[in-house]
Design an enzyme around this catalytic site. Sequence first.
Site, PDB file in Angstrom:
ATOM      1  N   CYS A 152       0.982 -11.222   3.653  1.00 28.98           N
ATOM      2  CA  CYS A 152       0.020 -11.217   4.769  1.00 28.98           C
ATOM      3  C   CYS A 152      -0.806 -12.509   4.755  1.00 28.98           C
ATOM      4  O   CYS A 152      -0.283 -13.567   5.037  1.00 28.98           O
ATOM      5  CB  CYS A 152      -0.856  -9.967   4.719  1.00 28.98           C
ATOM      6  SG  CYS A 152      -1.672  -9.651   6.292  1.00 28.98           S
ATOM      7  N   GLU A 196       2.649  -3.416  -0.913  1.00 27.87           N
ATOM      8  CA  GLU A 196       1.796  -2.693  -1.875  1.00 27.87           C
ATOM      9  C   GLU A 196       1.161  -1.465  -1.246  1.00 27.87           C
ATOM     10  O   GLU A 196       0.618  -0.624  -1.947  1.00 27.87           O
ATOM     11  CB  GLU A 196       0.741  -3.641  -2.460  1.00 27.87           C
ATOM     12  CG  GLU A 196      -0.477  -3.907  -1.591  1.00 27.87           C
ATOM     13  CD  GLU A 196      -0.241  -4.882  -0.436  1.00 27.87           C
ATOM     14  OE1 GLU A 196       0.916  -5.295  -0.227  1.00 27.87           O
ATOM     15  OE2 GLU A 196      -1.226  -5.212   0.266  1.00 27.87           O
ATOM     16  N   HIS A 202       2.904  -5.267   4.302  1.00 22.52           N
ATOM     17  CA  HIS A 202       2.201  -4.961   3.053  1.00 22.52           C
ATOM     18  C   HIS A 202       3.022  -4.028   2.166  1.00 22.52           C
ATOM     19  O   HIS A 202       2.833  -2.812   2.221  1.00 22.52           O
ATOM     20  CB  HIS A 202       0.853  -4.305   3.357  1.00 22.52           C
ATOM     21  CG  HIS A 202      -0.206  -5.269   3.773  1.00 22.52           C
ATOM     22  ND1 HIS A 202      -0.931  -6.012   2.870  1.00 22.52           N
ATOM     23  CD2 HIS A 202      -0.659  -5.614   4.996  1.00 22.52           C
ATOM     24  CE1 HIS A 202      -1.800  -6.775   3.523  1.00 22.52           C
ATOM     25  NE2 HIS A 202      -1.645  -6.557   4.810  1.00 22.52           N
TER      26      HIS A 202
END
Lengths: 286, 787
Positions: A88, A223, A221
């Site tokens: 990002c 994660e 993302h």
Amino acid sequence: MARVAVVQIPGVNCEYETARALEVVGLTARIVRWNEPASVWSEFDAYVIPGGFAFQDRIRAGAVAAKLPAVDRIAAEAERGKPVLGICNGAQVLVEAGLVPGLHPGRVEMALAPNRAPRREGYLCRWSWLGVTPGPGSSWYARNVRPGQVIPMPIAHGEGRFLTADPEVQERIEIENLVLYRFVAPSGGRAVRYPFDPNGATLQAAGITNRAGNILAFMPHPERATWLRQVPLELKNAWGESRRAAVGNWEALEGPGPGRILFQSLASNLLSPSAEGARPGREARS
Amino acid sequence: MQQLDNAHILPLSGQDEQALAKLLQREGLRLTPGEARRMLELLGRDPTRVEATIFDTMWSEHCSYKSSRWVLKAHLPVESPRVILGPGEDAGVVRLGVHQGVEYALVIAHESHNHPSQVVPTEGAATGIGGIVRDVACMGAEVIGVLDALRFGDPDGPRAAPVREIVRGVVDGIWQYGDALGVPNLGGDVFFSPRFDENCLVNVVSLGLVRADRVVRSRVPEAASREPYVLILVGKPTDETGFGGASFASAVLEENAEGQRGHVQVPDPFLKRVLLEANRAVLEWLHHEKVAFGFKDLGAGGIACASSELAAAGGFGMDVDLDRVPASREDLPPEVLACSETQERFAMVVPERVAERVLDFYNKTYALPEVYHGARAAIVGRVRPDKHYRILKSGQPVGDALVEVITAGIEHRRAERPRATAPPAEPLPPVEDHEAFFTRMVGRPNLASREPIFRYYDTEVQGRMLIRAGEADASVLAPVPGSKLGAAITVDGNPWWVAADPYWGTAHIVAEALRNLVAVGSEPVALTDCLNFGNPEDPEVFADFVRSVRGLGDAARALGPEGPSGPPVAIVSGNVSFYNESRSGRSIEPSPIIAGLGVFDDVSVATTFGIKRAGSVLVLSGPRQDRLGASQLRHALTGKTDGPLPELDFDRERRRIHATLDAVRSGCVLAAHDLAEGGLAIAALEMALGGYEAQGIGMQIPISGLGSTRPESRLYSEAPGFLYEVAKEHLQQFLGLFERWGVDVTMTGRTLAEPRFRILDGGHTLVDLDLESVQRIHADALKPLAE
């Protein structure tokens, strides 16, 4: 043991969960401040620049952070073949630093422009669908991805539209398969409209690598999709089914989510005993 | 003692009422002449400008609760076995549970930022988020979420253009601040009503996580009697922004509010993020070194209020040296330095022996001065063993009083006059074409999907989220990494209900908050309130307020698991916001806004309201009622919001809530949804559509025999209740469980393999729509507002 630096640039805000996602696949993660002594950077085997708003996205997203001495150090380590993942805002930093696509390393060849979709401007937070096109980055970042596999992952950005003004750059990234991850329709087919194409990026790019394949600028993302519990209950496809079936089962919810595959790919390269001296990044350079 | 410099003295004594009022106004003070006399009496002399500004802030309604305190104290339950710290500090603290031998607690705070958001929507809303986050952070907690409850004017009314501009600006402020800060948005609610045309409401809630043994208090610690302590100020350089903000929040909005922009603070989420990271390191170090310290955010009244409150709470005094305050300009007058509400600042009291180490964390390790122009940590004061509180400038005191004089507080007993009983509401006209009417209801601003707004909010940063805003009645997260402990949070309020009946309307809101918490499977453990009302000097407004607080307290006591004889769902934090009224005399609807906090021992049971599979049974609890006052139906049919509210039987509602909790926890419910605005029809549709992704599963609902006499009320009654999706194989278990709680339920339909939304009444089909087309209406209605 493989050590990963999670780079904490002022304004970054995803460093803790990113470190946890790296740890869960067996890597050793340390959050390293941007202003730590210059000698610290060479101690690591890999680098992740996490999401956030580095230096408030002054000028352009990632532009100020790209000029940090720490980013120069990391670029030098990447030159030696070590992997660098920008997530990002981290992706924006890598593009602004001229590392991705890095056809002429150090030259800024692309931009991450404001999202463009009909009647939808500004920051956008939602789950998207990703597909992989094999390329030089496959080995580092998509090693365990099956052909045609569709990977759901969330996005959260206002400036995520990979864009270049230079037709030659566009041609090279296309011919050399530098667009490793792209937004697709849930079926796996081309994303032709919003929301499957969430931001109007060139070639529906979600993640672009350098030519060596060891640097990936990745807008979604992973994660936030590393554990099954993070997957929305209402997500369609097999991931949603697994999530719904895991209600009431904490162990299952602590199991892998769709985004873990990216970290696992990185880990299996870094941790494989034969990796020393034969890492894919180095092969590509030789 | 040094003499106070005459140049700084405000000569207020010996003036008659009129002259005093004029003088106060000229000085920009909002103290009344009576309050000014009380100040003179307490001080025993004329105040300095700095002192007058401190009293002006401390005695503002916003800070002093001068009208409301006795009402809150008389009626609200604030203690329960779950509560670690109730109202009184910046935030409440509640037990979460134990993971790997460590007890964790949740921290929750709730505030309003209404006037600033009306005047400068983006900055006003952003600083609202910024302020509430500091309230949680200064308790030593990691901030793990924010919510916002928004009340806007009529987007299609006579003031549509400014209203829409405010909606857009407020949403921008929330996402721009929260997303950059890296704190997930856990949702909130939005309500539109013409009475908010000239005074919008922006209420903010923040949630934090802290080790129970590391809750930090906002006071000089007792250890300061044994060794020297200093005051450290950290963050943005002090400037003139937000000077007088608390008093501004405590007055009626001017006709031309543009001129009041200077009272609004300037937000900076970037600096806040860096500060929170540095705080994390500093607090970790102080805890590790077992150093006793105090920590407080700077909000209303700036340095003066934060430092005097730190001192007073610990029973100490303090000297604050304004020359040592890092400032944006050199020529700021002492009262501005002392009282401006510059954002992104914290104050800390630590032993002098560790002060340099603490400064190094901020100024060197996290390099504040390099990262942000003028930002730094600096020692600006020293704790005194006596109770003298002094502010010094150029070595001269510009304020000098005993702390208890400054923090003495003030109280006003306001008159109450209940509103005249409203004439009986006119009967509702019948609905002729139910399908067309339903389609219209689905697209009404108060019932349409919030997705166009929520998509701007980062709901997933920090990676803790299980259920995001909009997917269920409450957001759900696993706060402690690796632990199955869970938390759920919701915020609710319906101004039409409260306007129709302040006591029962507020009680209904509490019930709704609790229903939202149990619908996801969490046990309700605490409430917070933000009570937004008009001018308390108006006896009718104040009567509304008192009734509303009574309803809140009674509901919180009655709806705990054992009812009024057992522990309540305690109210652990809150805020009162009066003077929500514009100069033109328009007051808002009385708007208590209630946040509910729930916990899970095992968060894996949490579920959403979206339908999960075809062929399951839909079950209703809570009979429908013909009392349709203040409902969305009544407003749609008549344009009015009067009439009798549905009945709320506390004991039945308590059993319904706790039976639902048992049912979701035991896994015999696939989906559960609270019935509220728009009643059964809207709740059923929301279940069929899911939060963001419809599964393409339809439903068929026969509504005859649901306790009311007309199809309109069966469909749209806002009587309390739930709709559940139950798998056939769990139906017996489900019914048995409700029987044990003594709660009646009615099977009222089933889910379908085909994507149709169908409502039947006797032999008639009232509604039979294709899910995709109705989804488009529901999902798109607010798009023009948000984009």
